[in-house]
Design a protein around this motif. Structure first.
Motif, PDB file in Angstrom:
ATOM      1  N   UNK A 324      22.243 -41.432 -23.237  1.00  0.00           N
ATOM      2  CA  UNK A 324      21.288 -41.467 -24.341  1.00  0.00           C
ATOM      3  C   UNK A 324      20.553 -42.807 -24.422  1.00  0.00           C
ATOM      4  N   UNK A 325      20.524 -43.539 -23.314  1.00  0.00           N
ATOM      5  CA  UNK A 325      19.897 -44.848 -23.322  1.00  0.00           C
ATOM      6  C   UNK A 325      18.391 -44.787 -23.146  1.00  0.00           C
ATOM      7  N   UNK A 326      17.778 -45.961 -23.093  1.00  0.00           N
ATOM      8  CA  UNK A 326      16.342 -46.082 -22.861  1.00  0.00           C
ATOM      9  C   UNK A 326      16.109 -46.451 -21.398  1.00  0.00           C
ATOM     10  N   UNK A 327      14.990 -45.979 -20.885  1.00  0.00           N
ATOM     11  CA  UNK A 327      14.668 -46.347 -19.512  1.00  0.00           C
ATOM     12  C   UNK A 327      13.637 -45.427 -18.913  1.00  0.00           C
ATOM     13  N   UNK A 328      13.463 -45.557 -17.630  1.00  0.00           N
ATOM     14  CA  UNK A 328      12.559 -44.731 -16.855  1.00  0.00           C
ATOM     15  C   UNK A 328      13.048 -44.748 -15.420  1.00  0.00           C
ATOM     16  N   UNK A 329      12.364 -44.006 -14.572  1.00  0.00           N
ATOM     17  CA  UNK A 329      12.871 -43.888 -13.208  1.00  0.00           C
ATOM     18  C   UNK A 329      12.792 -45.210 -12.450  1.00  0.00           C
ATOM     19  N   UNK A 330      11.819 -46.066 -12.765  1.00  0.00           N
ATOM     20  CA  UNK A 330      11.703 -47.330 -12.047  1.00  0.00           C
ATOM     21  C   UNK A 330      12.764 -48.344 -12.480  1.00  0.00           C
ATOM     22  N   UNK A 331      13.035 -48.415 -13.767  1.00  0.00           N
ATOM     23  CA  UNK A 331      14.098 -49.319 -14.204  1.00  0.00           C
ATOM     24  C   UNK A 331      15.461 -48.811 -13.753  1.00  0.00           C
ATOM     25  N   UNK A 335      18.056 -51.029 -11.494  1.00  0.00           N
ATOM     26  CA  UNK A 335      19.420 -51.373 -11.887  1.00  0.00           C
ATOM     27  C   UNK A 335      20.398 -50.949 -10.796  1.00  0.00           C
ATOM     28  N   UNK A 336      20.165 -49.776 -10.226  1.00  0.00           N
ATOM     29  CA  UNK A 336      20.998 -49.323  -9.114  1.00  0.00           C
ATOM     30  C   UNK A 336      20.815 -50.218  -7.890  1.00  0.00           C
ATOM     31  N   UNK A 385      28.130 -49.364 -16.961  1.00  0.00           N
ATOM     32  CA  UNK A 385      28.035 -48.582 -18.199  1.00  0.00           C
ATOM     33  C   UNK A 385      26.578 -48.306 -18.554  1.00  0.00           C
ATOM     34  N   UNK A 386      25.742 -49.323 -18.411  1.00  0.00           N
ATOM     35  CA  UNK A 386      24.325 -49.145 -18.703  1.00  0.00           C
ATOM     36  C   UNK A 386      23.703 -48.091 -17.785  1.00  0.00           C
ATOM     37  N   UNK A 387      24.034 -48.119 -16.514  1.00  0.00           N
ATOM     38  CA  UNK A 387      23.469 -47.155 -15.571  1.00  0.00           C
ATOM     39  C   UNK A 387      23.966 -45.751 -15.875  1.00  0.00           C
ATOM     40  N   UNK A 388      25.243 -45.606 -16.173  1.00  0.00           N
ATOM     41  CA  UNK A 388      25.782 -44.268 -16.457  1.00  0.00           C
ATOM     42  C   UNK A 388      25.202 -43.688 -17.727  1.00  0.00           C
ATOM     43  N   UNK A 389      24.725 -44.560 -18.630  1.00  0.00           N
ATOM     44  CA  UNK A 389      24.126 -44.089 -19.890  1.00  0.00           C
ATOM     45  C   UNK A 389      22.609 -43.990 -19.794  1.00  0.00           C
ATOM     46  N   UNK A 390      22.060 -44.104 -18.564  1.00  0.00           N
ATOM     47  CA  UNK A 390      20.604 -44.086 -18.364  1.00  0.00           C
ATOM     48  C   UNK A 390      19.930 -45.109 -19.283  1.00  0.00           C
TER      49      UNK A 390
END
Length: 421
Positions: A324-331, A335-336, A385-390
């Motif tokens: 349920x996080x904030x982001x987009x495909x580029x961010x 991060x990955x 954790x941030x990546x798993x939460x998108x």
């Protein structure tokens, strides 16, 4: 190696890529022959207003028509009306815009010309529910598709089956006028009929293709929409439809052209450049794994490329939403990637959407380097954790590493550049 500030260099490449898709330059090079009768302009997409303004400048006489773009992406035009609507999820303003475009091309003659300015983002900006459906159904469809992780071509195949304007229907409504579509492609592989779900281009996809895509990508489509597609409701026109015999289209800007421009800018600055591909698709975090592996190989073994070098790529990755996080495909990509290049000095990356917006926030993308993960952990944040939460936006916002150029007026998909020193 040339002394260069990495982020300034990466931004210069992004700017070169965007400039190669400049509306004025692209429009001037692809003007159609003027008609005996009227010239009507219609358009949709994040760059539609900039294209309309460029067309006014190049045409040499007054034009009439209407285009729709995303909120905040409009620019003043002289005689072409610019409407704004919601993206990436449709709203009532988009519904009004669709009706305006359809009515704008009705009642034309064979002496008239319709110039269609089509670019990425048009799918969401042109809701026009098929009979038996309403705006809430198109909103639900877009929300499901955006969370599905399906490639854009599959999404648009589905969208065409539930619309009164997509899949060539706008061009069919203009018959018997001639239609010339000027297209800025944000589609991997540049299939023009997929850009903005092809409102002015027919293709051979039908309900069976949409159902196959739904099954293949496990898309949990609402029952009402699924029943509509299964029902054999009126399907989009085929390319063989006689109403399309006098129509033509031209791709006036694309990711391929923009990446070549970025590569040239890098070489002019003294940095060798390689282009992996202009049509990379798939999960953003998985694409990042491949980019990171190549980066490490160059950094450690000077293969398959010898450093210093900048690695460029384009296309449109996807994100299957599980958090349920904030982001987009580029961010999310970055991060990955940051996890994959953690600790590697001399590696700097920028990933950004060429339209200036990645996801729902105001950033186009972000920067990452070999210290990103350490800096996140030092700030008390867990990158896994941030990546798993998108929630990649939160990561780069905390570091002050977001890239916010503002709307660019064009859209040739994602831009990725990895500088290896």
């Amino acid at each position: 190696m040339t002394v260069i500030e990495p982020r300034e260099f990466l931004v210069s490449l992004f700017q070169a890529a965007v400039a190669a898709a400049d509306a004025d330059q692209a429009i001037r090079a692809h003007l159609p022959t003027k008609p005996k009768g009227r010239t009507i302009v219609v358009g949709a997409g994040k760059g539609a207003a900039h294209l309309a303004r460029a067309l006014e400048r190049a045409w040499g006489e007054p034009l009439e028509g209407v285009v729709v773009t995303r909120y905040g992406f409009g620019v003043p035009c002289d005689t072409i009306e610019v409407l704004e609507a919601s993206h990436p999820v449709p709203d009532a303003a988009g519904l009004v815009a669709s009706e305006r475009l359809l009515s704008g091309v009705s009642g034309l003659s064979e002496d008239d010309l319709v110039i269609a300015l089509i670019c990425g983002g048009g799918s969401a900006l042109l809701p026009a529910p098929a009979d038996g459906l309403d705006l809430s159904d198109e909103i639900a469809l877009n929300e499901v598709l955006l969370a599905s992780g399906a490639p854009i071509s599959a999404m648009n195949t589905i969208r065409k089956q539930v619309s009164r304007i997509k899949g060539g229907r706008l061009a069919a409504a203009a018959w018997p006028a001639r239609v010339v579509s000027l297209i800025v492609s944000d589609i991997p592989g540049d299939n023009a009929a997929d850009v903005a779900s092809g409102p002015t281009l027919a293709d051979n996809s039908g309900p069976e293709d949409a159902l196959a895509a739904i099954r293949r990508y496990g898309i949990d489509l609402p029952d009402k929409l699924l029943r509509h597609i299964e029902s054999g409701a009126p399907v989009p026109p085929l390319p063989s439809d006689p109403r399309f015999q006098r129509h033509s289209h031209r791709i006036i800007a694309s990711a391929s052209i923009s990446l070549e421009a970025a590569a040239s800018a890098a070489r002019a600055a003294g940095i060798p450049a390689v282009i992996l591909s202009d049509s990379i698709e798939g999960e953003a975090r998985e694409a990042a794994h491949v980019h990171a592996a190549i980066t490490r190989e160059v950094r450690l073994r000077n293969r398959p490329f010898t450093g210093p070098v900048v690695i460029l790529s384009g296309g449109e990755t996807t994100v299957t939403l599980k958090g349920r996080g904030k982001g987009g495909r580029n961010t999310e990509f970055l991060l990955s990637l940051a996890l994959g290049i953690d600790g590697h000095e001399g590696v700097h990356a920028l990933a950004a959407d060429t339209d200036g917006i990645d996801g729902s926030e105001n950033n186009a993308g972000a920067f990452a380097d070999g210290s990103t993960i350490l800096r996140l952990q030092s700030s008390g944040l867990d990158p896994f954790t941030l990546l798993s939460n998108n929630d990649a936006w939160t990561a780069f916002h905390a570091l002050g590493d977001l890239f916010v150029p503002g709307p660019t007026g064009t859209n040739v998909n994602d831009f990725r550049a990895i500088l290896i020193r």
